[in-house]
Design an enzyme around this catalytic site. Structure first.
Site, PDB file in Angstrom:
ATOM      1  N   LYS A 105      41.544  21.129 124.007  1.00 52.55           N
ATOM      2  CA  LYS A 105      40.848  20.547 122.233  1.00 52.55           C
ATOM      3  C   LYS A 105      39.661  20.383 122.852  1.00 52.55           C
ATOM      4  O   LYS A 105      38.804  20.005 121.723  1.00 52.55           O
ATOM      5  CB  LYS A 105      41.715  19.072 122.659  1.00 52.55           C
ATOM      6  CG  LYS A 105      43.212  19.100 121.879  1.00 52.55           C
ATOM      7  CD  LYS A 105      43.976  17.775 122.187  1.00 52.55           C
ATOM      8  CE  LYS A 105      45.037  17.775 121.620  1.00 52.55           C
ATOM      9  NZ  LYS A 105      46.239  16.389 121.355  1.00 52.55           N
ATOM     10  N   LYS A 117      43.559  13.756 132.145  1.00 48.50           N
ATOM     11  CA  LYS A 117      45.273  13.205 131.425  1.00 48.50           C
ATOM     12  C   LYS A 117      45.928  11.967 132.811  1.00 48.50           C
ATOM     13  O   LYS A 117      46.049  12.317 134.127  1.00 48.50           O
ATOM     14  CB  LYS A 117      46.332  13.560 130.743  1.00 48.50           C
ATOM     15  CG  LYS A 117      47.357  12.958 129.935  1.00 48.50           C
ATOM     16  CD  LYS A 117      46.660  12.869 128.867  1.00 48.50           C
ATOM     17  CE  LYS A 117      47.939  12.430 127.598  1.00 48.50           C
ATOM     18  NZ  LYS A 117      46.256  12.629 126.134  1.00 48.50           N
ATOM     19  N   ASN A 232      52.048   5.175 113.769  1.00 49.02           N
ATOM     20  CA  ASN A 232      50.410   5.312 113.706  1.00 49.02           C
ATOM     21  C   ASN A 232      49.668   6.658 113.072  1.00 49.02           C
ATOM     22  O   ASN A 232      49.237   6.887 112.037  1.00 49.02           O
ATOM     23  CB  ASN A 232      49.710   5.327 114.630  1.00 49.02           C
ATOM     24  CG  ASN A 232      49.957   4.186 115.655  1.00 49.02           C
ATOM     25  OD1 ASN A 232      50.350   3.003 115.340  1.00 49.02           O
ATOM     26  ND2 ASN A 232      50.134   4.020 116.845  1.00 49.02           N
ATOM     27  N   SER A 359      36.580  10.368 120.760  1.00 49.63           N
ATOM     28  CA  SER A 359      36.160   9.306 121.921  1.00 49.63           C
ATOM     29  C   SER A 359      34.678   9.904 123.017  1.00 49.63           C
ATOM     30  O   SER A 359      34.019   9.233 123.533  1.00 49.63           O
ATOM     31  CB  SER A 359      37.087   9.632 123.087  1.00 49.63           C
ATOM     32  OG  SER A 359      38.563   9.079 122.740  1.00 49.63           O
TER      33      SER A 359
HETATM   34  P1  NAD Z   1      54.510   5.754 116.808  1.00 52.58           P
HETATM   35  O1  NAD Z   1      55.274   5.508 117.850  1.00 52.58           O
HETATM   36  O2  NAD Z   1      53.412   5.063 116.288  1.00 52.58           O
HETATM   37  O3  NAD Z   1      55.394   6.646 115.605  1.00 52.58           O
HETATM   38  C1  NAD Z   1      56.268   7.483 115.731  1.00 52.58           C
HETATM   39  C2  NAD Z   1      57.165   7.778 114.519  1.00 52.58           C
HETATM   40  O4  NAD Z   1      57.784   9.027 114.684  1.00 52.58           O
HETATM   41  C3  NAD Z   1      58.099   7.076 114.193  1.00 52.58           C
HETATM   42  O5  NAD Z   1      58.120   6.203 112.490  1.00 52.58           O
HETATM   43  C4  NAD Z   1      59.000   6.939 114.288  1.00 52.58           C
HETATM   44  O6  NAD Z   1      60.180   6.392 113.975  1.00 52.58           O
HETATM   45  C5  NAD Z   1      59.816   8.361 114.893  1.00 52.58           C
HETATM   46  N1  NAD Z   1      60.836   9.487 115.353  1.00 52.58           N
HETATM   47  C6  NAD Z   1      60.660   9.144 116.573  1.00 52.58           C
HETATM   48  N2  NAD Z   1      62.004  10.014 116.539  1.00 52.58           N
HETATM   49  C7  NAD Z   1      61.730  10.174 115.889  1.00 52.58           C
HETATM   50  C8  NAD Z   1      62.978  11.700 115.892  1.00 52.58           C
HETATM   51  N3  NAD Z   1      63.866  11.832 117.259  1.00 52.58           N
HETATM   52  N4  NAD Z   1      63.054  12.265 114.431  1.00 52.58           N
HETATM   53  C9  NAD Z   1      61.772  11.871 113.508  1.00 52.58           C
HETATM   54  N5  NAD Z   1      61.339  10.766 113.898  1.00 52.58           N
HETATM   55  C10 NAD Z   1      60.626   9.816 114.821  1.00 52.58           C
HETATM   56  O7  NAD Z   1      53.782   7.902 116.980  1.00 52.58           O
HETATM   57  P2  NAD Z   1      52.103   8.424 116.616  1.00 52.58           P
HETATM   58  O8  NAD Z   1      51.195   7.196 117.369  1.00 52.58           O
HETATM   59  O9  NAD Z   1      52.339   8.298 115.501  1.00 52.58           O
HETATM   60  O10 NAD Z   1      52.570   9.288 117.592  1.00 52.58           O
HETATM   61  C11 NAD Z   1      53.714  10.336 116.892  1.00 52.58           C
HETATM   62  C12 NAD Z   1      52.846  11.873 117.356  1.00 52.58           C
HETATM   63  O11 NAD Z   1      51.703  12.211 116.993  1.00 52.58           O
HETATM   64  C13 NAD Z   1      52.926  11.764 118.811  1.00 52.58           C
HETATM   65  O12 NAD Z   1      52.953  13.279 119.705  1.00 52.58           O
HETATM   66  C14 NAD Z   1      51.849  11.559 119.184  1.00 52.58           C
HETATM   67  O13 NAD Z   1      50.778  12.164 120.555  1.00 52.58           O
HETATM   68  C15 NAD Z   1      50.734  12.459 118.464  1.00 52.58           C
HETATM   69  N6  NAD Z   1      50.117  11.622 117.969  1.00 52.58           N
HETATM   70  C16 NAD Z   1      49.075  12.714 117.016  1.00 52.58           C
HETATM   71  C17 NAD Z   1      47.750  12.337 116.941  1.00 52.58           C
HETATM   72  C18 NAD Z   1      46.180  13.070 116.212  1.00 52.58           C
HETATM   73  O14 NAD Z   1      45.023  12.876 115.657  1.00 52.58           O
HETATM   74  N7  NAD Z   1      47.658  14.577 115.329  1.00 52.58           N
HETATM   75  C19 NAD Z   1      47.487  10.833 117.013  1.00 52.58           C
HETATM   76  C20 NAD Z   1      48.116  10.063 117.343  1.00 52.58           C
HETATM   77  C21 NAD Z   1      48.843  10.742 118.035  1.00 52.58           C
END
Ligand code: NAD
Length: 425
Positions: A105, A117, A232, A359
């Site tokens: 990244k 990490k 999120n 960051s």
């Molecule tokens: P979070 O815990 O806030 O939300 C996760 C969501 O996924 C919730 O709505 C949950 O109900 C759902 N979920 C969980 N298990 C599931 C399943 N088996 N099937 C379908 N839905 C499911 O997590 P987050 O912070 O939103 O992160 C989600 C993903 O996105 C992670 O892989 C994280 O690393 C990534 N992320 C990416 C970014 C980005 O910028 N691309 C930013 C933050 C997080």
């Protein structure tokens, strides 16, 4: 302290061997670049991986020993940077692979950093506020010799947040006997955090969606979008898409999915979702997550967990564009199938580069002691990611490879060049 993001919810499982799959694409990138196998051996694992034991006084008076890790993949381009996660299923190999992703990244977003990490094996859901503070401080003491504002800069990740970053920064400042906000990013604003840090990940994904839509002649106004996951990342992405005039036709959480070809009422769903990203339980007629992925749409954004698009369903995806907001939602076989079907896949290492980019901005602001507005942050993020997107898109076209491989080529090339100039290989 606010909630530990997402704690209490079904946890992301990066069970598919993350390290092996990352190594496979790194090897492919090295072959494409015509680099020697020595370079592959340098980049296939972190330069350093630390394992530490952290004694923590628990509320009942007992002492519990936690295990933590910090991996520093490659520091040829500059200090390493990357999140710290608190997770009861954390494995050393995952930390290693995630540090490699951070290197990619950083290379992709053209940041003067390598990837790091870290994490601690623990279940924050079962710990009190005080126990979490003592664990956070203990982790910093355990790794203090190998981290620092010019060595390795931690950040929030799964189940860690700005309060935890604040404790960690305070502990480091006490150890070093000077105020050192640049030791860590993702801090609260009042302690030197950056505007826009919280939404940076979703903003980065949104910028990639916009660029991908342009390439495929899809007008975002009126485009039909499905977002898997409403946490999120997913909820902010759905909000940004809605604000851009797209029609969000599908969303989901761990319990199921909602799909309406005429569009969902996003403002209402955002209002009703709980802090764990759950909302579908309020409605009747929910479908499964797997069914959702195969529904008709223009743009599909997996933003929940890994291994969602596999050989089983890659042939049935109807979207023209898939943008990976989650880590590793598409397997390598499925990546090939989507490419063969002419579906544009924007890989996680590119779409997910928004967080580390902001960051980097936070670190710069801490160094200069002068802070930018949210608008300035967004403009700087946009110009950087648009440039990265186009570099990778054009490389993929020139070499006739999928965008995941093109992104790895860009990330690996920078690290390889810097390692080679330093005389490491
Ligand atoms: P979070 O815990 O806030 O939300 C996760 C969501 O996924 C919730 O709505 C949950 O109900 C759902 N979920 C969980 N298990 C599931 C399943 N088996 N099937 C379908 N839905 C499911 O997590 P987050 O912070 O939103 O992160 C989600 C993903 O996105 C992670 O892989 C994280 O690393 C990534 N992320 C990416 C970014 C980005 O910028 N691309 C930013 C933050 C997080």
């Amino acid at each position: 302290m606010g909630k530990i993001d997402g704690a209490g919810e079904e946890i992301e499982k990066e069970t598919f061997n993350l390290l092996t799959s990352t190594q496979i694409v790194i090897r492919d990138a090295i072959d494409e670049l015509g680099l020697n196998q020595g370079m592959y051996h340098l980049l296939k694992e972190p330069l350093r991986t630390f394992e530490v034991r952290i004694p923590v006084r628990m509320d009942d008076g007992s002492t519990k020993i936690f295990t933590g890790f910090r991996a520093q993949h490659n520091d040829a381009l500059g200090p390493t940077m990357g999140g710290v996660r608190f997770h009861h299923q954390l494995k050393e190999d995952d930390v290693k692979a995630l540090s490699m992703w951070m290197s990619l990244k950083c290379g992709i977003a053209d940041l003067p950093f390598g990837g790091g990490k870290g994490g601690v094996i623990c279940n924050p859901r079962t710990m009190s506020f005080g126990e979490l503070e003592r664990l956070s401080r203990g982790y910093v003491r355990a790794i203090s010799q190998i981290v620092g504002p010019t060595k390795d800069i931690p950040a929030p990740d799964m189940y860690t947040n700005s309060q935890i970053m604040a404790w960690m920064m305070d502990e480091y400042s006490r150890l070093r006997q000077f105020d050192s906000p640049g030791f860590i990013t993702g801090k609260p604003l009042v302690l030197g955090g950056s505007e826009g840090r919280e939404k940076a990940g979703a903003k980065g994904v949104t910028i990639c969606i916009e660029e991908a839509a342009k390439k495929r002649g899809v007008n975002l106004k009126g485009a039909r979008v499905i977002v898997q996951g409403f946490g999120n990342a997913g909820s902010f992405i759905a909000k940004f898409m809605h604000e851009a005039g797209a029609i969000v036709v599908g969303i989901s959480d761990v319990y199921g999915a909602l799909y309406d070809p005429d569009g969902l009422h996003i403002d209402y769903l955002l209002h009703r979702r709980d802090s764990f990203g759950t909302v579908t339980t309020l409605f009747e007629g929910a479908i499964s997550n797997q069914e959702l992925l195969e529904q008709d749409c223009d743009i599909l954004v997996p933003a929940a967990i890994s291994n969602q698009i596999t050989v089983e369903n890659a042939g049935s995806i109807k979207a023209k564009i898939v943008v990976e907001a989650a880590n590793g939602p598409t397997t390598l076989e499925a990546t090939r199938i989507l490419a063969e079907r002419g579906i544009l896949l924007v890989p996680d290492v590119l779409a997910g580069a928004g967080g580390v980019t902001v960051s980097y901005f936070e670190w710069i602001q801490n160094k200069q002691g002068y802070y930018w507005s949210e608008e300035e942050i967004e403009e700087k993020l946009r110009s950087r990611l648009v440039k990265s997107f186009n570099e990778i898109y054009e490389l993929a076209q020139d070499r006739q490879v999928h965008m995941r491989l093109a992104a790895y080529i860009v990330g690996v090339r920078k690290m390889a060049e810097a390692s080679s100039y330093r005389g490491w290989i």
